[in-house]
Design a protein around this motif. Sequence first.
Motif, short mmCIF file in Angstrom:
data_model
loop_
_atom_site.label_atom_id
_atom_site.label_comp_id
_atom_site.label_asym_id
_atom_site.label_seq_id
_atom_site.Cartn_x
_atom_site.Cartn_y
_atom_site.Cartn_z
N LEU A 208 60.46 -5.10 -13.35
CA LEU A 208 61.91 -5.10 -13.31
C LEU A 208 62.41 -5.32 -14.74
O LEU A 208 62.18 -6.37 -15.34
N VAL A 209 63.11 -4.32 -15.27
CA VAL A 209 63.55 -4.34 -16.67
C VAL A 209 65.04 -4.68 -16.73
O VAL A 209 65.87 -4.01 -16.10
N GLU A 210 65.36 -5.72 -17.49
CA GLU A 210 66.74 -6.16 -17.69
C GLU A 210 67.49 -6.34 -16.38
O GLU A 210 68.71 -6.11 -16.29
N ASP A 211 66.78 -6.72 -15.34
CA ASP A 211 67.36 -7.02 -14.02
C ASP A 211 68.03 -5.83 -13.35
O ASP A 211 68.74 -6.00 -12.35
N ALA A 244 68.41 1.12 -10.70
CA ALA A 244 67.91 2.42 -11.13
C ALA A 244 66.39 2.38 -11.00
O ALA A 244 65.77 1.33 -11.14
N VAL A 245 65.78 3.53 -10.71
CA VAL A 245 64.33 3.58 -10.49
C VAL A 245 63.72 4.63 -11.42
O VAL A 245 64.21 5.75 -11.51
N ALA A 246 62.64 4.25 -12.09
CA ALA A 246 61.90 5.16 -12.96
C ALA A 246 60.43 5.09 -12.60
O ALA A 246 59.88 4.00 -12.44
N ARG A 247 59.81 6.25 -12.46
CA ARG A 247 58.37 6.31 -12.17
C ARG A 247 57.64 7.01 -13.31
O ARG A 247 58.08 8.06 -13.79
N PHE A 248 56.51 6.42 -13.72
CA PHE A 248 55.71 6.98 -14.80
C PHE A 248 54.25 7.01 -14.38
O PHE A 248 53.75 6.08 -13.73
N GLY A 249 53.56 8.08 -14.77
CA GLY A 249 52.15 8.23 -14.46
C GLY A 249 51.27 7.88 -15.65
O GLY A 249 51.74 7.42 -16.70
N TYR A 250 49.99 8.13 -15.47
CA TYR A 250 48.99 7.78 -16.49
C TYR A 250 49.30 8.41 -17.84
O TYR A 250 49.30 7.74 -18.87
N GLN A 263 63.10 6.50 -22.45
CA GLN A 263 63.75 6.82 -21.19
C GLN A 263 64.21 5.55 -20.46
O GLN A 263 65.32 5.51 -19.91
N VAL A 264 63.36 4.53 -20.45
CA VAL A 264 63.74 3.29 -19.78
C VAL A 264 64.93 2.65 -20.49
O VAL A 264 65.88 2.17 -19.83
N ARG A 265 64.93 2.65 -21.80
CA ARG A 265 66.05 2.06 -22.54
C ARG A 265 67.36 2.78 -22.20
O ARG A 265 68.41 2.15 -21.99
N GLU A 266 67.31 4.12 -22.14
CA GLU A 266 68.51 4.88 -21.81
C GLU A 266 68.99 4.58 -20.39
O GLU A 266 70.20 4.50 -20.14
#
Length: 283
Positions: A208-211, A244-250, A263-266
Amino acid sequence: MDPVQPLLSWGGVARTRQLLTAGVRERELTRAVTAGRIGRPRPGIYALPGTDPLLVRCAATNSRLTCVSAATHHGLWILRRPEKIHVLRADGTLSAERAVVHRKSWLPGEPEGWVASKADVLLHALQCLPELEALVMVESASQQGFSMDFLRERLPGRRNAPARRILDLVDVGAESLLETLARTHLRRAGLRVEPQVDVRGVGSMDLLVEDCVDVETDGREHEAPKRRLKDYRRDNTAQALGFAVARFGYADIVHRPEEMVRQVREMVEARLRLGGLPRLDEL
């Protein structure tokens, strides 16, 4: 004595002397080889079919697997397989062209085995491997319950400062090396990250990033159709709650971490501009 039994207890491979000392007779070895129950991959070495070739090499050189080469034997995560075999050999006589030789042992392994103790494996990794490669190994050991204080106490002095800094990066709760890497990259970018946050109706969020942004690290198990359907439903619930939800792979996390962080920062900035962040204490 049937030679298969002692071989099983020694990781599948042994030197002739070990077997004879254990009570196996030479004719029993010959019979077992003729019957195909054991093999003789090198002179003076007997092994069960399918034994790890690296263990055979260790038996032939009277050494032990250690560092990243021994990680999987202890159930530890590895980021990449090494180009050279890493071995523990006190006299250090093996060729550096064929192996990375570690000489110091802190805690002996099994007397007749060919793999160094978990303690030695981790300490060698901390002193030998690049930072992130050592981190994923050590953090997986932490999840198994291995004491980080035990490692820190054996790494005194200025020379071991880089190893201790790796231990400072260890956190609890990571379920995969992808979580460990993603968390480390995001924190180093100045983002506040909480691992394994449980949210009612959603379950455990990887990071969980920045709540406000739920970052999920997807390994191969997420490729199965049933798992993907479960992920879609879970993500919809998280978004309905205001995350907001972000998914990242290997490939994203291992090979393109800068792009992942961007991308997460944006996403964080966009979500913060909307206001009305989810209240975790109410979920």
